[in-house]
Design a protein around this motif. Structure first.
Motif: not given
Length: 463
Positions: A280-287, A290-297
């Motif tokens: 569901g995340l927009p494609k123009n979220l480059y930061y 999903l990777k950022h959420t996994v990193d923080v998690y």
């Protein structure tokens, strides 16, 4: 004449609309009655599927825990009390069982005379069903003991025998006039054999279940039983919750048990949230992707364990890390507030209390810039959220963040962005000892690299 004709047809049209409205309301009420009736005998999702599609397809589940419970000594019971009292007590006992089963999110399958059958992990698959079903079995034993004390002056008139197994099953709806939701498969057969091989007042589980639940329950090996096409199957008696996970009685779990169960359930929540973000995340979220959420998690768990915070605190900060950017599914500018709203909607389905959800919401809001954490959990998530400042991949991550902010009209040129970054890094300090130990040195190195890169960019007029 024209005015009269217009008035006549307008009046007639209004009357028809009124009849249509009333009929529609009646149909909606009838549909609601049908749904309520079906939901009493079928899982709510399956009832809706039956109404919408006219049928329900059979479904295979890979991990389901099946429980059979049987009242023992019925002959002795009928000698001790009259028939009316017998039925009343049995009805009260099954009502208590239903309450326990509902509390743990287990699906009641059926009762046959003095036998009770339920299963965990259907119709919604989960990882916690072995723990939940065994916990329910332990509480059923405690309920039986309490009922004998209250109704029969402590005499062991009611005796319960329970058998449990974990494995794959097939679930579906059978019957034409009288619909029932039922399950089939080897797991059902083994659970039934576990019950018949049990003893009054005992919970007999298979090795399949034992290997999953042994760290939370007190179990005792009691022998083997031959099963057709399976060979000899090891059996274990569950004596109750382990002392560290029980209250004054071994039949009552304490808060530590509930937290351990939630930590297991967190894996189901993680799978749900990450799937939502990926799709569901927009494609123009480059930061903020999903990777950022996994990193923080990942980072909050690392810092939390290093800071030696209690298990419940670790659960809450990891949950907040999963949700902290989920609001981007709804709105970019107010994503923290949207994340809190989604947490309030979703977390009750995963067993979180209102108090826990309120704490998760506070932790999420602590990530709003500039960070101003008020406690250790908020410090942990703030450090995890800005972990990239002290990582070797700082430059590409910073560029991805610039690209995202620039497309959302929140920052100007790359030159302006890097000036903002330099100023931010110079003022920024990690809050936890762990983050300072892991990232401060690298952050200073990255600051030097950024300043050097800035000097190079100033000579490049194309940027």
């Amino acid at each position: 004449m024209m005015l009269y004709v217009r008035y006549y047809y307008t009046k007639k049209s209004f009357a028809l609309q009124q009849k249509l409205f009333v009929r529609t309301e009646e149909l909606l009420r009838e549909r609601q009655k049908t749904e309520n009736l079906l939901s009493r005998v079928l899982p709510r999702e399956k009832a809706k599927e039956l109404i919408d599609q006219g049928k329900v397809d059979a479904q295979k589940f890979q991990m389901v825990t099946v429980l059979f419970a049987d009242i023992q000594g019925f002959t002795k019971i009928t000698d001790e009390i009259n028939a009316d009292s017998l039925i009343d007590q049995l009805d009260r006992l099954f009502f208590e069982f239903d309450s326990i089963v509902e509390k743990y999110g287990i699906e009641k399958i059926k009762t046959i005379g003095d036998a009770y059958m339920c299963a965990g992990g259907i119709p919604h698959p989960n990882r916690t069903n072995p723990f939940e079903v065994v916990a329910a079995a332990v509480e059923m034993m405690g309920c039986m003991q309490k009922l004998n004390q209250q109704l029969n002056n402590g005499k062991e008139i009611w005796e319960l025998r329970i058998g449990i197994d974990t494995g794959p099953v097939i679930a579906g709806i059978v019957g034409r006039n009288k619909l029932t939701y039922d399950i089939w498969g080897t797991t059902v057969n083994i659970a039934s054999r576990m019950e018949s091989a049990s003893e009054p007042g005992k919970i007999n589980i298979s090795e399949n279940t034992y290997l999953v639940v042994r760290d939370l329950f007190e179990c005792k090996f009691r022998g083997k039983i031959p099963i057709k096409n399976k060979g000899d199957v090891n059996m274990y008696f569950v004596e109750g919750f382990l002392p560290k996970f029980s209250e004054s009685s071994r039949y009552i779990p304490n808060n530590d048990f509930r937290v351990e169960l939630q930590l297991v359930r967190l894996a189901d929540l993680e799978e749900f949230v990450l799937e939502k973000l990926e799709k569901g995340l927009p494609k123009n979220l480059y930061y903020h992707n999903l990777k950022h959420t996994v990193d923080v998690y990942t980072q909050v768990e690392l810092i939390g364990r290093a800071e030696n915070i209690p298990n419940e605190d670790l659960l809450l900060v990891r949950t907040a890390a999963l949700f902290h950017d989920m609001g981007h599914l709804i709105d970019y500018a107010t994503h923290e507030e949207m994340s809190v709203k989604m947490a309030h909607e979703i977390l009750p389905r995963y067993g979180y209390t209102p108090e826990q959800i309120a704490r998760v919401a506070e932790i999420i809001m602590a990530t709003k810039l500039p960070p101003k954490p008020k406690n250790i959990l908020e410090e942990i998530i703030c450090d995890a959220d800005l972990d990239y400042l002290g990582r070797t991949d700082f430059i590409p991550v910073s560029n991805a963040l610039y690209k995202e902010l620039h497309e959302h009209g929140m920052v100007g040129s790359l030159h302006d962005w890097n000036l903002i970054q330099i100023d931010f890094i110079q003022k920024h300090q990690y809050f936890t000892q762990t983050a300072r130990r892991l990232r401060n040195v690298n952050k200073d190195v990255q600051l030097k690299n950024l300043k050097r890169w800035m000097n190079e960019l100033e000579n490049d007029t194309s940027l």
